[in-house]
Motif scaffolding. Structure first.
Motif, PDB file in Angstrom:
ATOM      1  N   UNK A 127      -5.764 -37.267  43.560  1.00 60.89           N
ATOM      2  CA  UNK A 127      -5.321 -38.492  44.240  1.00 60.89           C
ATOM      3  C   UNK A 127      -4.334 -39.323  43.425  1.00 60.89           C
ATOM      4  N   UNK A 128      -4.245 -39.060  42.133  1.00 58.15           N
ATOM      5  CA  UNK A 128      -3.296 -39.811  41.299  1.00 58.15           C
ATOM      6  C   UNK A 128      -1.861 -39.379  41.569  1.00 58.15           C
ATOM      7  N   UNK A 129      -1.695 -38.195  42.130  1.00 54.78           N
ATOM      8  CA  UNK A 129      -0.361 -37.662  42.381  1.00 54.78           C
ATOM      9  C   UNK A 129       0.087 -37.933  43.817  1.00 54.78           C
ATOM     10  N   UNK A 130       1.372 -38.214  43.948  1.00 53.18           N
ATOM     11  CA  UNK A 130       1.985 -38.370  45.261  1.00 53.18           C
ATOM     12  C   UNK A 130       2.929 -37.195  45.459  1.00 53.18           C
ATOM     13  N   UNK A 131       2.748 -36.497  46.573  1.00 48.53           N
ATOM     14  CA  UNK A 131       3.598 -35.364  46.909  1.00 48.53           C
ATOM     15  C   UNK A 131       4.726 -35.812  47.832  1.00 48.53           C
ATOM     16  N   UNK A 132       5.890 -35.225  47.628  1.00 47.27           N
ATOM     17  CA  UNK A 132       7.059 -35.528  48.443  1.00 47.27           C
ATOM     18  C   UNK A 132       7.378 -34.290  49.269  1.00 47.27           C
ATOM     19  N   UNK A 133       7.461 -34.473  50.571  1.00 46.37           N
ATOM     20  CA  UNK A 133       7.798 -33.365  51.456  1.00 46.37           C
ATOM     21  C   UNK A 133       8.920 -33.753  52.391  1.00 46.37           C
ATOM     22  N   UNK A 141      10.905 -33.880  55.856  1.00 53.10           N
ATOM     23  CA  UNK A 141      10.640 -33.859  57.295  1.00 53.10           C
ATOM     24  C   UNK A 141      11.625 -32.853  57.915  1.00 53.10           C
ATOM     25  N   UNK A 142      11.436 -32.497  59.183  1.00 52.71           N
ATOM     26  CA  UNK A 142      12.442 -31.644  59.832  1.00 52.71           C
ATOM     27  C   UNK A 142      13.848 -32.258  59.767  1.00 52.71           C
ATOM     28  N   UNK A 143      13.941 -33.578  59.892  1.00 50.74           N
ATOM     29  CA  UNK A 143      15.238 -34.256  59.796  1.00 50.74           C
ATOM     30  C   UNK A 143      15.824 -34.121  58.387  1.00 50.74           C
ATOM     31  N   UNK A 144      14.954 -34.199  57.385  1.00 49.83           N
ATOM     32  CA  UNK A 144      15.399 -34.039  55.998  1.00 49.83           C
ATOM     33  C   UNK A 144      15.911 -32.638  55.728  1.00 49.83           C
ATOM     34  N   UNK A 145      15.220 -31.643  56.282  1.00 51.28           N
ATOM     35  CA  UNK A 145      15.690 -30.268  56.131  1.00 51.28           C
ATOM     36  C   UNK A 145      17.011 -30.053  56.866  1.00 51.28           C
ATOM     37  N   UNK A 146      17.136 -30.621  58.050  1.00 53.88           N
ATOM     38  CA  UNK A 146      18.353 -30.464  58.858  1.00 53.88           C
ATOM     39  C   UNK A 146      19.565 -31.118  58.195  1.00 53.88           C
ATOM     40  N   UNK A 147      19.329 -32.162  57.408  1.00 49.58           N
ATOM     41  CA  UNK A 147      20.432 -32.857  56.746  1.00 49.58           C
ATOM     42  C   UNK A 147      21.178 -31.945  55.780  1.00 49.58           C
ATOM     43  N   UNK A 148      20.502 -30.926  55.278  1.00 49.89           N
ATOM     44  CA  UNK A 148      21.140 -29.992  54.343  1.00 49.89           C
ATOM     45  C   UNK A 148      22.376 -29.356  54.975  1.00 49.89           C
ATOM     46  N   UNK A 149      22.289 -29.002  56.236  1.00 48.89           N
ATOM     47  CA  UNK A 149      23.443 -28.401  56.919  1.00 48.89           C
ATOM     48  C   UNK A 149      24.607 -29.384  56.992  1.00 48.89           C
ATOM     49  N   UNK A 150      24.304 -30.656  57.226  1.00 51.20           N
ATOM     50  CA  UNK A 150      25.363 -31.671  57.307  1.00 51.20           C
ATOM     51  C   UNK A 150      26.023 -31.921  55.947  1.00 51.20           C
ATOM     52  N   UNK A 151      25.288 -31.646  54.875  1.00 50.51           N
ATOM     53  CA  UNK A 151      25.792 -31.889  53.517  1.00 50.51           C
ATOM     54  C   UNK A 151      26.493 -30.671  52.925  1.00 50.51           C
ATOM     55  N   UNK A 152      26.505 -29.565  53.632  1.00 47.30           N
ATOM     56  CA  UNK A 152      26.958 -28.291  53.074  1.00 47.30           C
ATOM     57  C   UNK A 152      28.391 -28.313  52.539  1.00 47.30           C
ATOM     58  N   UNK A 153      29.275 -29.101  53.117  1.00 45.85           N
ATOM     59  CA  UNK A 153      30.674 -29.087  52.676  1.00 45.85           C
ATOM     60  C   UNK A 153      30.969 -30.085  51.559  1.00 45.85           C
ATOM     61  N   UNK A 154      30.018 -30.899  51.209  1.00 47.27           N
ATOM     62  CA  UNK A 154      30.257 -31.944  50.196  1.00 47.27           C
ATOM     63  C   UNK A 154      30.584 -31.359  48.819  1.00 47.27           C
ATOM     64  N   UNK A 155      29.815 -30.396  48.296  1.00 48.57           N
ATOM     65  CA  UNK A 155      30.163 -29.876  46.959  1.00 48.57           C
ATOM     66  C   UNK A 155      31.578 -29.304  46.879  1.00 48.57           C
ATOM     67  N   UNK A 156      32.001 -28.589  47.893  1.00 45.77           N
ATOM     68  CA  UNK A 156      33.350 -28.025  47.874  1.00 45.77           C
ATOM     69  C   UNK A 156      34.427 -29.088  47.842  1.00 45.77           C
ATOM     70  N   UNK A 157      34.218 -30.153  48.609  1.00 45.05           N
ATOM     71  CA  UNK A 157      35.190 -31.261  48.612  1.00 45.05           C
ATOM     72  C   UNK A 157      35.237 -31.932  47.241  1.00 45.05           C
ATOM     73  N   UNK A 196      15.672 -30.009  48.597  1.00 45.10           N
ATOM     74  CA  UNK A 196      16.128 -28.843  49.355  1.00 45.10           C
ATOM     75  C   UNK A 196      15.881 -27.567  48.555  1.00 45.10           C
ATOM     76  N   UNK A 197      15.922 -27.683  47.232  1.00 49.72           N
ATOM     77  CA  UNK A 197      15.628 -26.531  46.369  1.00 49.72           C
ATOM     78  C   UNK A 197      14.133 -26.263  46.285  1.00 49.72           C
ATOM     79  N   UNK A 198      13.359 -27.332  46.170  1.00 50.81           N
ATOM     80  CA  UNK A 198      11.907 -27.193  46.023  1.00 50.81           C
ATOM     81  C   UNK A 198      11.219 -28.346  46.747  1.00 50.81           C
ATOM     82  N   UNK A 199      10.668 -28.033  47.897  1.00 50.52           N
ATOM     83  CA  UNK A 199       9.982 -29.011  48.735  1.00 50.52           C
ATOM     84  C   UNK A 199       8.524 -29.121  48.284  1.00 50.52           C
ATOM     85  N   UNK A 200       7.922 -30.270  48.537  1.00 51.27           N
ATOM     86  CA  UNK A 200       6.501 -30.438  48.248  1.00 51.27           C
ATOM     87  C   UNK A 200       6.176 -30.651  46.781  1.00 51.27           C
TER      88      UNK A 200
END
Length: 145
Positions: A93-99, A101-117, A50-54
Motif C-alpha cells: 500500500x505504500x506504493x502507487x502504481x501508474x497505468x 488509460x486507453x486514451x494515454x495509449x492512443x496518444x502515442x500514435x499522435x506523438x509519433x512524428x515529434x522525435x523526427x521533427x 509507453x515503454x513500460x506501463x504499470x
C-alpha cells in the motif's frame, strides 16, 4: 603568450551551454507538444510509460531523474487529463502504481512524428546526435557519482 581563459566568463561555462541548449530544446518541443496537449515534462513521463506501463511512482521518478515532489503534481495533471490512472499497489500500500488509460495509449500514435521533427531541427547528423547523447549520458553519470 596566450592569456588564460577567465573561469567566470559566461561563455566559458559548460553549465551555461547545457542550460541554454536545454532551454532551446524545450522551446522547440513546446509547439509540437501543444498539438497533443502535453508539456515537455509530461511528454517525458508519457514516453517512459509507453515503454513500460504499470510502474511505481518511485520507479518512474528514478527513470526521469525527478523527485516525488516534482513528479506527483505532473502525474495529477496527466490523471486529470484522462491519460493515466494512479492506484495503490495491493501488494504494498505504500506504493502507487501508474497505468496508462486507453486514451494515454492512443496518444502515442499522435506523438509519433515529434522525435523526427526534433531531430531535423537540430541540424545534426544521426551519428552526431548519437555521439552527443552518449557524451551527455557519460557526463550525467559522472555528476551523479
Amino acid at each position: 603568450m596566450k592569456k588564460p581563459a577567465d573561469p567566470l566568463l559566461l561563455e566559458n561555462q559548460l553549465c551555461f551551454a547545457l542550460y541554454s541548449a536545454s532551454l532551446q530544446m524545450t522551446k522547440l518541443y513546446k509547439p509540437l507538444l501543444a498539438k497533443i496537449g502535453l508539456t515537455y515534462p509530461q511528454y517525458l513521463a508519457m514516453m517512459a510509460l509507453w515503454e513500460e506501463d504499470g510502474v511505481t511512482v518511485g520507479a518512474l521518478g528514478e527513470r526521469l531523474f525527478l523527485d516525488s515532489g516534482t513528479l506527483t503534481p505532473l502525474l495529477k495533471r496527466l490523471e486529470a487529463a484522462g491519460l493515466i490512472r494512479r492506484a495503490r499497489n495491493e501488494a504494498d500500500e505504500r506504493q502507487v502504481l501508474i497505468g496508462l488509460t486507453p486514451e494515454g495509449r492512443a496518444l502515442k500514435r499522435k506523438a509519433a512524428d515529434i522525435p523526427g521533427k526534433a531531430i531535423c531541427a537540430t541540424g545534426l547528423s544521426l551519428d552526431e546526435l548519437a555521439d552527443t547523447k552518449r557524451k551527455l549520458e557519460k557526463l550525467r553519470a559522472h555528476l551523479a557519482a
